[in-house]
Design an enzyme around this catalytic site. Structure first.
Site, mmCIF file in Angstrom:
data_model
loop_
_atom_site.group_PDB
_atom_site.id
_atom_site.type_symbol
_atom_site.label_atom_id
_atom_site.label_comp_id
_atom_site.label_asym_id
_atom_site.label_seq_id
_atom_site.Cartn_x
_atom_site.Cartn_y
_atom_site.Cartn_z
ATOM 1 N N SER A 1 49.287 -16.820 -44.614
ATOM 2 C CA SER A 1 48.660 -15.505 -44.617
ATOM 3 C C SER A 1 48.769 -14.864 -46.009
ATOM 4 O O SER A 1 48.363 -15.464 -46.999
ATOM 5 C CB SER A 1 49.290 -14.637 -43.521
ATOM 6 O OG SER A 1 48.478 -13.532 -43.217
ATOM 7 N N ASP B 1 44.792 -17.443 -38.632
ATOM 8 C CA ASP B 1 46.002 -17.236 -39.426
ATOM 9 C C ASP B 1 47.021 -18.370 -39.271
ATOM 10 O O ASP B 1 47.325 -18.805 -38.159
ATOM 11 C CB ASP B 1 46.646 -15.910 -39.002
ATOM 12 C CG ASP B 1 47.575 -15.343 -40.050
ATOM 13 O OD1 ASP B 1 48.519 -16.046 -40.468
ATOM 14 O OD2 ASP B 1 47.368 -14.184 -40.452
#
Length: 365
Positions: free
Chosen positions: A129, A241
């Site tokens: 991320s 993610d």
């Protein structure tokens, strides 16, 4: 190969594993996630000694074990072409695993600043991320000081925009332009420091690790927080993610060859005790809880976990970047005494360099 043999010999000598252990017992030890190559050696040792026990053969004695240790070390030196009696002391290769946290990930910059100031060279980086975004910039040649200046200016609108979709409330397409301006290279192969970027396959749930090709889309995918950002398609796979598969990407950076792994885990909940403000706080807090509950294996794969306390900072708190950098710096400075233990003192290095070849064949005690 040499590192594997030396580490295997050390683990045996220190008694971290017993000669009579079975394969399944070896796989249950904390060392299994720490050094897969070494534990594969122990798999063979455990298999042989296990069979000896089953057939009534006496367990391996310490005399034989010590001989095996010497043999392993000698073989390690032979493979590496180093004839010295003692392996020269050297600095270990450091790998950095950067976790997620959106704006709160600015604390990573503080950690990088301290490592730079202390002359601690990072050889490998893996990011999830926002850790992937900061890792990509740093590995491309952007210094921690430059990153701090960028963080002071950046806002949510520079990275994403709100949208109406069945798959999320925002798209991070704007991140492509942001990365093109920020990064000093365009592909993994051009990076100054090797980088691994993690994402999660939405269909299968498998972790995906990028180490080659263009940088922008893998970083976008790693930052595609489910429920908020739209998934990103890369190489025909729908990705979200990387936090779901690698909340703390210690295993990818260990697999890259890092001998010591420093993990930076952003400790803190999304909620501030006053209850959620909106659906994004609800989503964020749920994932924060799940992440904290499921990152124990990733922690075991790290030699050191640095945890900047970012409690109270929101996912979009870019305006507090200065404070977040300071928090990262403070957490890293607290960890410095432990990191320094990994490096030989100058006197030790000089003594090791002065050792002359002296070993003959290993003999029994």
């Amino acid at each position: 190969m040499k590192r594997t043999l030396d580490a295997a010999a050390s683990y045996l000598q220190e008694g971290l594993l017993a000669p009579g252990m079975r394969v399944r017992e070896v796989r249950q030890t904390p060392l299994w996630t720490r050094n897969l190559a070494v534990l594969q050696v122990f798999d063979s040792v455990a298999e042989v000694t296990g069979r000896c026990q089953e057939s009534g053969v006496e367990q391996v004695k310490m005399k034989s074990l010590r001989k095996f240790v010497r043999t392993m070390r000698a073989l390690g030196r032979g493979v590496a072409g180093v004839p010295s009696a003692v392996t020269p002391s050297r600095n270990p290769s450091i790998g950095l695993a950067l976790g997620g946290g959106f704006a709160r990930g600015v604390a990573h910059i503080g950690v990088l600043k301290v490592l730079e100031e202390e002359g601690i060279q990072v050889r490998f980086v893996a990011g999830t991320s926002v850790g992937a975004l900061i890792g990509a910039a740093y590995c491309s040649g952007v210094s921690a000081e430059e990153l701090e200046k960028v963080a002071a200016r950046v806002r949510f609108r520079d990275l994403a925009r709100w949208t109406l979709s069945r798959y999320g409330f925002a798209t991070n397409l704007r991140m492509i332009g942001f990365l093109n301006k920020l990064l000093k290279v365009k592909t993994f192969e051009e990076l100054r420091i090797p980088l691994a970027v993690t994402a999660t396959d939405f269909t299968t749930g498998e972790g995906v690790v990028f180490r080659s090709g263009p940088l922008a889309d893998p970083v976008r995918a790693s930052c595609a927080y489910p429920g908020v950002f739209l998934p990103v398609t890369v190489n025909g796979r729908l990705l979200v993610d990387g936090m779901l598969a690698h909340s703390l990407p210690t295993q990818p950076v260990r697999a890259m060859g890092a001998e010591r792994v420093i993990a930076v885990n952003l400790r803190g909940r999304w909620a501030n005790g006053e209850g959620p403000r909106h659906i994004f706080d609800v989503i964020g807090q749920c994932f924060s809880i799940a992440q904290e509950m499921n990152c124990s294996q990733s922690r075991q794969c790290a030699d050191l976990v640095i945890e900047p306390n970012v409690t109270g900072y929101r996912y979009d708190d870019f305006e507090h970047s200065d404070e977040l950098v300071r928090i990262g710096e403070a957490a890293a400075r607290q960890a410095l005494p432990e990191i320094r233990k990994w490096f030989p003192l100058p006197a030790e290095q000089a003594a090791s360099a002065a050792v002359t070849p002296a070993l003959g064949p290993a003999t029994a005690d």
